[in-house]
Design a protein around this motif. Sequence first.
Motif, PDB file in Angstrom:
ATOM      1  N   GLY A  74      36.813 -40.044  60.303  1.00 29.99           N
ATOM      2  CA  GLY A  74      36.302 -39.023  61.212  1.00 29.99           C
ATOM      3  C   GLY A  74      35.432 -39.634  62.294  1.00 29.99           C
ATOM      4  N   ALA A  86      39.419 -36.100  64.841  1.00 28.29           N
ATOM      5  CA  ALA A  86      38.083 -36.156  64.251  1.00 28.29           C
ATOM      6  C   ALA A  86      37.756 -34.870  63.501  1.00 28.29           C
ATOM      7  CB  ALA A  86      37.041 -36.414  65.333  1.00 28.29           C
ATOM      8  N   SER A  87      37.980 -33.732  64.148  1.00 31.91           N
ATOM      9  CA  SER A  87      37.671 -32.461  63.486  1.00 31.91           C
ATOM     10  C   SER A  87      38.531 -32.273  62.235  1.00 31.91           C
ATOM     11  CB  SER A  87      37.864 -31.286  64.445  1.00 31.91           C
ATOM     12  OG  SER A  87      39.213 -31.152  64.842  1.00 31.91           O
ATOM     13  N   TYR A  89      39.742 -34.701  60.252  1.00 30.70           N
ATOM     14  CA  TYR A  89      39.250 -35.580  59.182  1.00 30.70           C
ATOM     15  C   TYR A  89      37.936 -35.072  58.594  1.00 30.70           C
ATOM     16  CZ  TYR A  89      42.732 -39.174  60.274  1.00 30.70           C
ATOM     17  OH  TYR A  89      43.909 -39.871  60.458  1.00 30.70           O
ATOM     18  N   PHE A  90      37.040 -34.586  59.431  1.00 29.98           N
ATOM     19  CA  PHE A  90      35.765 -34.085  58.920  1.00 29.98           C
ATOM     20  C   PHE A  90      35.973 -32.825  58.078  1.00 29.98           C
ATOM     21  CE2 PHE A  90      33.753 -36.347  62.691  1.00 29.98           C
ATOM     22  CZ  PHE A  90      33.181 -37.343  61.914  1.00 29.98           C
ATOM     23  N   ALA A 106      29.272 -34.383  57.916  1.00 29.92           N
ATOM     24  CA  ALA A 106      30.671 -34.052  58.211  1.00 29.92           C
ATOM     25  C   ALA A 106      30.789 -32.629  58.741  1.00 29.92           C
ATOM     26  CB  ALA A 106      31.533 -34.223  56.965  1.00 29.92           C
ATOM     27  N   THR A 110      32.115 -31.864  62.486  1.00 37.30           N
ATOM     28  CA  THR A 110      33.283 -31.023  62.762  1.00 37.30           C
ATOM     29  C   THR A 110      33.011 -30.188  63.999  1.00 37.30           C
ATOM     30  OG1 THR A 110      33.800 -30.882  60.401  1.00 37.30           O
ATOM     31  CG2 THR A 110      34.842 -29.269  61.848  1.00 37.30           C
TER      32      THR A 110
END
Length: 275
Positions: A74, A86-87, A89-90, A106, A110
């Motif tokens: 992330g 990124a969003s 994965y978080f 996390a 997000t």
Amino acid sequence: MRKALLYIFIFSLFLTGCNETNNLLKSSDYDYKYEAAKQLYAEGHYNSASYLLQNVLTAMKGSSKGEECLYLLGLTSLKSKNYDAASTYFKKYNETYPKGIYAEEAKFNTGMALYLGTPEPKLDQTATYQAVNQFQQFLDAYPGSHLRENAQQCIFELQDKLVEKQYLNAKLYYDLGSYIGNGVNGNYEACIITAENAIKDFPYTKRREDLAYLVLKAKFDYAHNSVAQKQEERFNDAIDEYYGFLNEYPESKYLKDAKDYYDKTPIAYKRSTNN
């Protein structure tokens, strides 16, 4: 010796680029690849680090390193400006490790990934609403977080963007004026509704005065362009709007223009307000 080899790899990677990365990906030593990815991340080479982390994530799942690997994915995506990834994965981290050591960060990140990926105000703002919602979820889940002020500031900035979108929409309706594509006076009505809703939804916006002036202008023009039997009611409404505007913004930059609108109002419709 293992650490020395790792640094040799990192140095050669900088010199030779993707070939070394591809060679490392063929290795079955996932711990070695994971440490290389962490070193690349520390050095600021986020795309290369992300590439390696994606390669080892499945192998790390269930191990003591799996949680950190997913969170690092992330971070590498966030810092390489791949905000959608990124969003994702978080969110996956919070779903997989709801009580994990990085759960708070996390959750915040997000929202940050969504925030950084929001478009300019003239475009569709669905992502902006999603970012506001995500930060609000973070504040609800972690009311005492050290990141609370950061999240609140991001919400304020996102709300400014939403208001700007509403202002641009209202202004567009006003500029279209009596264009009959939206029906007679339809654009003025749409301007009034859009601007008033923005003021209602975001009462403390810095655009409040601009939105209020749009409402005032639209109401006067709406009255001027109405059929005779509707004019008295609509001019009186516009006059009420004018005096309300003067009361709320006695030093407004729009005072002269607002008075010009009032002065152009037929005398018959001024009488009821002045008496």
